[in-house]
Each structure stands twice: as structure tokens, then as C-alpha cells.
Design a protein around this motif. Sequence first.
Motif, short mmCIF file in Angstrom:
data_model
loop_
_atom_site.label_atom_id
_atom_site.label_comp_id
_atom_site.label_asym_id
_atom_site.label_seq_id
_atom_site.Cartn_x
_atom_site.Cartn_y
_atom_site.Cartn_z
N UNK A 88 -6.58 5.82 1.06
CA UNK A 88 -6.99 5.35 -0.27
C UNK A 88 -8.37 4.48 -0.35
N UNK A 89 -8.99 4.90 -1.44
CA UNK A 89 -10.48 3.99 -1.78
C UNK A 89 -9.94 2.92 -2.36
N UNK A 90 -8.80 2.63 -2.74
CA UNK A 90 -8.23 1.27 -3.06
C UNK A 90 -7.21 0.81 -2.24
N UNK A 91 -7.35 -0.46 -1.70
CA UNK A 91 -6.25 -0.78 -0.77
C UNK A 91 -5.00 -1.32 -1.67
N UNK A 92 -3.85 -0.80 -0.92
CA UNK A 92 -2.67 -1.28 -1.77
C UNK A 92 -1.71 -2.24 -0.89
N UNK A 93 -1.54 -3.67 -1.19
CA UNK A 93 -0.72 -4.45 -0.66
C UNK A 93 0.60 -3.93 -0.73
N UNK A 94 1.46 -3.38 0.19
CA UNK A 94 2.85 -2.85 -0.14
C UNK A 94 3.90 -3.83 -0.44
N UNK A 95 3.58 -5.03 -0.14
CA UNK A 95 4.46 -6.17 -0.35
C UNK A 95 4.40 -6.49 -1.85
N UNK A 96 3.00 -6.65 -2.47
CA UNK A 96 2.90 -7.40 -3.60
C UNK A 96 2.49 -6.31 -4.86
#
Length: 141
Positions: free
Chosen positions: A115-123
Motif C-alpha cells: 500500500x501507499x497508505x500504511x495500515x496499523x493492523x492492530x488499531x
Amino acid sequence: MSMGETLEVYIPFRELFPQQNRSCISHSQQDDMAIVPQTLKDFAIVTENGFTVKDERSKLIEQALQDNDRLNYFKGITTSLKAAVLEDGVDVRAYFAWSFLDNFEWADGYITRFGITYLDYETQQRYPKESAKFLVKVSLQ
């Protein structure tokens, strides 16, 4: 490699691919290419174009947001697409980067980040990477 372990593969094609992408799009619009559907000769839509950054999954968020390899890749691609439009006369109707968010990939699960957007999988918090900021800027030009 043990059962269930995923291997991350890195292919250093980003320096060569942008010009080849332009060449493919430009040449597909020539009349002598009978194998290319007529719709592609009329216009082009580029979909799912991008790649994973090597070892991005093991980087701290601050480092992952500085995705310079991906940023340089998108700079090359957008420069080539612009040249295909302005110099080769190609009617590019749309361009879709791959992908908007880090996500679940069937082959790799959550290990590989595209992704070009980082996704914090926890939050589920989302953070735009440098490549996302570039694509917004270039799309407004």
C-alpha cells in the motif's frame, strides 16, 4: 522453508519498468497490432500498478512511511505515462496505483505490504506514505 512460512520475493525492476510501460501502452495503439483489442487502441486504463518494498514489514512505522523505492517507482511511472500522452498521443483515461492500503494478500497474508497508505493492523489507523503524498500532488497537476 517450513510449512506455512512465506517467502518474500524482491524483484528490482523499478528502474526499467516505467519506460517499458510507456512502450507497451504506446505500441498497443498502433494499427498493425491485430492481437490488441480495438478498445485498447482507442484508449488505455492502467490498473493495479505498484510493488512491495523489500523488508517493509520489518520496519518501524516512521521508516515505512519513507517508502523511497516505491516513491521513485511511481515518479518513473507517472513520467512515462505523461510522455506517452504528450509525446506519443496515447489517450490514458485512468491510472490506479496498487494498492491504496496495506492489505491481506492471498499468497502472503499480511506479511507483504503493497500500500501507499500504511495500515496499523492492530488499531486500523491509517498513515499516508511518501508515495501517497506524491501521487496526490501529481494528480493535481
